[in-house]
Scaffold this active site. Structure first.
Site, PDB file in Angstrom:
ATOM      1  N   HIS A  59     -10.096  -5.430  -3.011  1.00 34.10           N
ATOM      2  CA  HIS A  59      -8.751  -5.612  -2.483  1.00 34.10           C
ATOM      3  C   HIS A  59      -8.829  -5.926  -1.010  1.00 34.10           C
ATOM      4  O   HIS A  59      -9.612  -5.330  -0.271  1.00 34.10           O
ATOM      5  CB  HIS A  59      -7.882  -4.369  -2.708  1.00 34.10           C
ATOM      6  CG  HIS A  59      -8.546  -3.092  -2.296  1.00 34.10           C
ATOM      7  ND1 HIS A  59      -9.511  -2.471  -3.049  1.00 34.10           N
ATOM      8  CD2 HIS A  59      -8.390  -2.330  -1.180  1.00 34.10           C
ATOM      9  CE1 HIS A  59      -9.922  -1.377  -2.429  1.00 34.10           C
ATOM     10  NE2 HIS A  59      -9.266  -1.273  -1.285  1.00 34.10           N
ATOM     11  N   ASP A  68       0.854  -1.191   0.000  1.00 39.48           N
ATOM     12  CA  ASP A  68       0.000   0.000   0.000  1.00 39.48           C
ATOM     13  C   ASP A  68       0.892   1.244   0.000  1.00 39.48           C
ATOM     14  O   ASP A  68       1.895   1.323   0.717  1.00 39.48           O
ATOM     15  CB  ASP A  68      -0.915  -0.014   1.229  1.00 39.48           C
ATOM     16  CG  ASP A  68      -2.070   0.969   1.086  1.00 39.48           C
ATOM     17  OD1 ASP A  68      -3.224   0.517   0.990  1.00 39.48           O
ATOM     18  OD2 ASP A  68      -1.813   2.198   1.081  1.00 39.48           O
ATOM     19  N   HIS A  95     -11.352  -8.123 -12.562  1.00 35.56           N
ATOM     20  CA  HIS A  95     -11.973  -6.977 -11.898  1.00 35.56           C
ATOM     21  C   HIS A  95     -13.343  -7.334 -11.326  1.00 35.56           C
ATOM     22  O   HIS A  95     -14.248  -7.727 -12.067  1.00 35.56           O
ATOM     23  CB  HIS A  95     -12.125  -5.815 -12.881  1.00 35.56           C
ATOM     24  CG  HIS A  95     -12.742  -4.599 -12.272  1.00 35.56           C
ATOM     25  ND1 HIS A  95     -12.001  -3.541 -11.802  1.00 35.56           N
ATOM     26  CD2 HIS A  95     -14.040  -4.293 -12.018  1.00 35.56           C
ATOM     27  CE1 HIS A  95     -12.824  -2.636 -11.296  1.00 35.56           C
ATOM     28  NE2 HIS A  95     -14.066  -3.066 -11.417  1.00 35.56           N
TER      29      HIS A  95
END
Ligand code: 5GP
Ligand code: ZN
Length: 112
Positions: A101, A33, A49
């Protein structure tokens, strides 16, 4: 459904935007991150996705289970298997990127 052109994480997976890779395989990519909230803060994403964890669970539960396994393996390496696994879901829960995520927070003792 796959690789919307305006999706930040699709671009990261495609290598169009740089990231620091932690793990990858045929279906899954993990990277640091950019704004870490713990000593080790990794994002794990499916290459395909899906907007959020509910969509992923419905369409590909095996991938959701795999993401949990990848999280465990990162934490095994970084902090004796202890970690926090978070899916922010929806604007009002703080989701800002609408490509599912998992946040893995580990590497140190976490606040309760
Ligand atoms: P969310 O708020 O959607 O649950 O999490 C999005 C996360 O993506 C945030 O923790 C944020 O720091 C991270 N992030 C946003 N843009 C980038 C980027 O360009 N690169 C990386 N590595 N992380 C990003
Ligand atoms: Zn995407």
């Amino acid at each position: 459904m796959s690789e919307p052109q305006d999706c930040l994480f699709c671009k990261i997976i495609a290598g169009e935007i740089p990231s620091t890779k932690v793990y990858e395989d045929d279906t899954t990519y993990a990277f640091k991150d950019i704004n870490p909230k713990a000593k080790v803060h990794v994002l794990i994403v499916p290459r395909r996705h899906y907007a959020n964890v509910a969509e992923l669970a419905k369409a590909d539960p095996a991938e959701l289970a795999h993401i949990a396994e990848v999280a465990q393996s990162i934490a095994d390496k970084e902090f004796h298997g202890a970690y926090r696994l978070i899916f922010n879901t929806g604007l009002d829960a703080g989701q800002t990127v609408f490509h599912v995520h998992a946040h893995v927070l580990t590497g140190e003792k976490l606040d309760e």
